[in-house]
Design an enzyme around this catalytic site. Structure first.
Site, PDB file in Angstrom:
ATOM      1  N   GLY A   1       0.834  -1.198   0.000  1.00 48.05           N
ATOM      2  CA  GLY A   1       0.000   0.000   0.000  1.00 48.05           C
ATOM      3  C   GLY A   1       0.869   1.248   0.000  1.00 48.05           C
ATOM      4  O   GLY A   1       1.973   1.264  -0.559  1.00 48.05           O
ATOM      5  N   SER A   2       0.373   2.265   0.672  1.00 49.19           N
ATOM      6  CA  SER A   2       1.032   3.581   0.588  1.00 49.19           C
ATOM      7  C   SER A   2       2.405   3.628   1.228  1.00 49.19           C
ATOM      8  O   SER A   2       3.141   4.582   1.017  1.00 49.19           O
ATOM      9  CB  SER A   2       0.128   4.631   1.233  1.00 49.19           C
ATOM     10  OG  SER A   2      -1.086   4.694   0.527  1.00 49.19           O
ATOM     11  N   THR A   3       2.758   2.616   2.055  1.00 47.50           N
ATOM     12  CA  THR A   3       4.109   2.648   2.616  1.00 47.50           C
ATOM     13  C   THR A   3       5.141   2.551   1.502  1.00 47.50           C
ATOM     14  O   THR A   3       6.271   2.999   1.657  1.00 47.50           O
ATOM     15  CB  THR A   3       4.359   1.495   3.611  1.00 47.50           C
ATOM     16  OG1 THR A   3       4.109   0.247   2.954  1.00 47.50           O
ATOM     17  CG2 THR A   3       3.460   1.600   4.831  1.00 47.50           C
TER      18      THR A   3
END
Lengths: 450, 487
Positions: free
Chosen positions: B220-222
């Site tokens: 995801g956004s990590t």
């Protein structure tokens, strides 16, 4: 003094050192301390070895110098292995130590050895009572088949129990029958070698000369069929065929003997379930691992785990093998002393057998030759049958490993056997010029060891 | 007659040759096969007769010990015991009669048995003194307080927490939920072991799976941290305005990139730090398209993607495809599509940034100590070199500090400390809640810590901030535990 006896004394010392050393190492490995009985064990063995040695010096100074030390070494190491298996079994529920009994049997075995040397001053004496030997042999063989006396253990009926004593009379019968066969064949060998009757393509000697031999053969079949003792039966048969061959020099007897044996084996295979099981187990022990193949498979695991150098005394788990102290003691040695240990053990046996055959070659009379060959053959065959069985060379039949396995009857019989060989060799060895007369100890005289 | 006797001698010789050959076969040629046969319990029993070395934490707390079996008639002398139950199973692994060994019990087996070459000198002296050699003690890098805090913070939510010391790569904490108790597989009762095993294997939640190192998730956004690193290395400055539309029209597909909940990212353009702060999808997807699939994958590989993990124990390999079409590249740039990471990998990404771009191989076993207290072997995290330039690492750090200070990661704030971080809310299946992620790092005094947290299905599909809600507080608790409360 006699140099043959000096060689024997040094070899006995070596056997003593190896046996006591092994005994101490087993104790160290098990309890981390030198076992309390070490001195007693060493002293007893030393006393026994020395006693037998001195008796030979006295009554059979020209006797073979290898047989007694060989037997002593095998006996000493066997005793240590039996003791070692006791350590492992001590935690089990119905633990009965075997080492004290085996130690007692060792003492008695040495006594038998000494008694035979002292009583049988000339092996030709035995020749006189040949039919008594036959009778004794046959009776001994049949004892286990008797209802009250006989005991069936592990599918084979080869035990006799009288009061607190039990034993396998087949071990003694073996020697009695060999004596009879040797005596009989020594006298009748010409008659047996001469063909008088023609039956088809075969030339046969007079039937009446054959009768006693047929009786011996029948006895071995009796053992096979009524006592289900495959090992002993094979043993008798092998000795029988070998002796007839050596006496007559006719190979056709060997062929006929083999044919008889094979037909007996096929018959036994078809008649007895337990023979079929043995053959099936032999062909694929892994398939029957959970049942009848367990013992053989465990023995092979033990050998494999031992590898070349072995696990070391008391470092393996030979106690996993059922009957490790009797039938499978070879595998126990394989696990703990490795390929090197068992090879050395087999070479000791081979050396003893070859000494025995040399005694036969040098024996002054036919009876002596045949007796020596018969005794040696039975000894060698016994080693072959049990070692071959344990290593899956041939189907397994329960029989003791001479001098090594736990078991009194076997030990006593084998000591009597080598005592007879010593006796024959004493007569077959020409005494050095002054050997039988007192000589100064420092003449520097050397006798070639033959 | 002597002629016949000589012939008998030949037969005897042949027979004995066969007798000599048979043990040669079993003890040499067939030995390897038979020794390793599972039915040959001799090797096993030998192994269980050795007092296997303990596994202890850095503070000497034992987490695996060998105790004498109390079962009567047990042929196996020692039984493996895990005093902390299921707490350290994801590192120690188990030591089972039936199912063998795993993780540290397996990888360091020879040391624990006292049979490693390094222990040989010791063994020879023992041999001469006839002393039973106990195995070596394996000392882990795990910090007791941090591990317990991670376990408590995760509670009974499916997921994993990994904490590393960024300067060395030492694993400070590693926990997962659900877990299993290695004691259940390490008894001497084969039936009980099989029963427990069946139950664990059939459990749909997979308690035997070490999610921290052995499971792969979409990041995801990590992952935007890596996209940002690629952009910075490609020469895009932190002040440069980047297009940040509500909807990014991706060429070659109708599946355009939206922001979470369809929100706009404020205005028409954002700088990279501003975009990371609010985790703007369209900005980073756009950056991904600008960089292309090759550069994006190459950047991830600098952090260890697509290569076997350098961790001491078995771990999954994090992956990003090297060749992707345009829509896939856009989605990969925001950590979706075919990008898969282990929590250990993301902890390592955070640690690398914290360490000025220098990447250290994660390690959990630091040394082996003999029973006499002598250090037999020392393990260190390998220095894997400068993954990204120090300047780029510094920029990323500043951006991540901003995320926690006033962006999606405010739940990781620790008063008095500078905490850097990045949240993630990774979609993985239609109609199911996304995974909540947080990666971050901080330091206090001479201690520093990098953490990665994933909570499966822990997010809310409607809000990007949920990664922050769910995962960030866990990371915060772990950081505080390690740094001693941290104010």
């Amino acid at each position: 003094m006699e140099s043959r006896r000096n060689v024997e004394l040094s070899l006995l010392l070596l056997a003593l050192i190896l046996s006591v050393g092994a005994y101490v190492v087993v104790g160290l490995a098990a309890d981390n301390e030198v076992p309390a009985g070490s001195a007693g064990y060493g002293a007893t063995l030393a006393g026994l070895f020395l006693g037998a040695h001195l008796v030979l010096r006295w009554r059979a100074p020209q006797a073979d110098p290898i047989l007694l030390p060989g037997a002593a070494l095998l006996n000493g190491l066997g005793l240590v292995m039996v003791r070692r298996l006791d350590y492992a079994d001590a935690a089990k529920d119905n633990y009965r130590p075997e080492a004290p009994a085996q130690a007692l049997w060792t003492v008695l075995g040495m006594a038998v050895f000494v008694a035979v040397i002292l009583v049988v001053r000339d092996h030709r004496v035995l020749d006189r009572y040949r039919y008594s030997w036959l009778l004794l042999g046959v009776v001994l063989l049949m004892l286990p088949a008797l209802p009250v006396l006989g005991r069936e253990i592990n599918g084979a009926r080869l035990w006799v129990r009288i009061g607190p004593f039990s034993g396998q009379p087949a071990e003694a019968a073996k020697i009695a029958l060999v004596v009879f066969l040797a005596a009989y064949l020594a006298e009748r060998k010409e008659l047996l070698a001469t063909a008088t009757y023609r039956a088809g393509p075969f030339l046969l000697p007079e039937i009446k000369y054959f009768m006693p031999l047929l009786l011996a053969w029948a006895a071995s079949l009796f053992v096979l069929f009524f006592e289900k003792d495959l090992g002993s039966s094979l043993l008798f048969f092998g000795v029988f065929v070998t002796l007839v061959y050596v006496a007559t020099g006719r190979f056709s007897y060997v062929a006929a003997g083999l044919a008889l044996f094979l037909s007996g084996a096929v018959l036994a295979y078809n008649l007895f379930g337990h023979v079929q099981v043995r053959v099936a187990t032999w062909l694929d022990p892994w398939k029957y691992y959970a049942s009848r193949g367990f013992q053989l498979a465990q023995g092979l695991f033990a050998l494999a785990t031992g590898g070349i150098l072995g696990q070391g005394w008391n470092q393996g788990r030979p106690d996993f093998i059922p009957f490790a102290s009797t039938d499978f003691i070879f595998a126990a040695f394989g696990e703990e002393l490795g390929l090197l240990g068992v090879t050395a053990m087999l070479l000791v046996y081979l050396l003893m057998v070859f000494r025995g055959l040399r005694i036969a070659l040098a024996a002054p009379d036919d009876f002596g030759k045949l007796l020596a060959v018969g005794l040696v053959t039975s000894f060698a065959l016994q080693v072959f049958v049990i070692v071959g069985g344990v290593t899956r060379l041939i189907p397994l039949t329960g029989i003791t490993l001479p001098f090594v396995s736990f078991g009194g009857s076997s030990l006593l019989a084998n000591y009597a056997l080598i005592a007879l060989l010593c006796r024959i060799s004493d007569e077959g060895t020409p005494a050095p010029a002054a050997a039988r007369a007192p000589v100064p100890a420092d003449t520097g005289e050397v006798t070639v060891i033959r | 007659m002597n002629r016949q006797i000589r012939r008998v001698a030949v037969v005897v010789l042949v027979a004995f040759m066969a007798l000599l050959a048979a043990p040669l076969y079993w003890q040499v040629l067939a030995a390897p096969r038979l020794t390793n046969d599972s039915r040959n319990t001799r090797v096993l029993i030998k192994e269980y007769s050795i007092e296997r070395g303990a596994i202890v934490l850095a503070d000497q707390t034992p987490v695996a010990t060998s105790v004498r079996s109390k079962q009567r008639g047990d042929p196996l002398e020692f039984v493996r015991h895990y005093p902390e139950g299921e707490r350290y199973g994801m590192v120690t692994g188990f030591y089972s009669l039936v199912f063998g060994r795993t993780l540290a019990e397996q990888e360091f087996n020879s040391f624990l048995l006292g049979r490693a070459p390094e222990q040989f000198g010791q063994n020879v002296t023992d041999l001469l003194t006839a002393r039973e050699t106990p195995g070596g003690t394996l000392v882990l890098t795990l910090d007791r307080a941090t591990q317990e805090a991670a376990e408590q913070a995760l509670r009974n939510r499916k997921g994993a927490v990994v904490a590393l010391d960024p300067r060395t790569g030492a694993v400070l904490a590693m926990t997962t939920y659900p877990r299993y108790d290695p004691n259940q597989l390490s008894s001497h009762n084969p039936e009980a072991i099989r029963r427990n095993w069946d139950r664990l294997v059939k459990d749909e939640d997979g308690p035997l799976l070490n999610r921290a190192a052995g499971a792969l998730y979409p990041p995801g956004s990590t992952f935007k941290v890596i996209t940002a690193a690629a952009a910075l290395e490609d020469g895009i400055s932190v002040n440069q305005p980047l297009p940040s539309p509500t909807v990014l029209d991706v060429p070659q597909t109708s599946a355009d990139i939206h922001n979470f909940g369809g929100s706009s990212c404020g205005g028409g353009t954002l700088t990279m730090p501003e975009a990371l702060e609010i985790s703007c999808n369209t900005t980073f997807a756009g950056l991904g398209l600008k960089l292309g699939d090759k550069k994006l994958a190459a950047e991830a590989e600098k952090f260890g993607f697509n290569r076997p993990s350098p961790y001491q124990l078995p771990a999954a390999t994090s992956v990003i495809p090297k060749n992707q079409d345009v829509p896939a590249t856009a989605q990969s740039a925001i950590g979706q599509r075919d990008v898969r990471v282990s929590p250990l990998q993301m902890a390592s990404v955070a640690a690398t940034i914290a360490n000025g771009g220098r990447r250290m191989a994660p390690f959990v076993a630091q040394q082996v100590v003999s029973d006499k207290g002598k250090v037999v072997k020392r393990f260190e995290g390998e220095d894997l070199g400068q993954a990204i330039p120090e300047q780029v690492a510094g920029d990323l750090r500043d951006m991540m500090l901003q995320v926690v200070e006033r962006g999606t990661g405010t739940f990781a704030q620790i008063p008095g400390l500078q905490v850097a971080g990045k949240t993630g809310t990774a979609q993985h299946a239609q109609g199911r809640p996304p995974h909540a992620w947080f990666i971050g790092f901080t330091s206090a005094g001479d201690k520093s810590i990098a953490v990665a947290v994933v909570v499966e299905n822990g997010g809310d599909a409607g809000s990007e901030a949920t990664g922050g809600h769910v995962a960030a507080p866990i990371a915060k608790a772990v950081m505080q535990a390690y740094l001693g409360g941290g104010g």
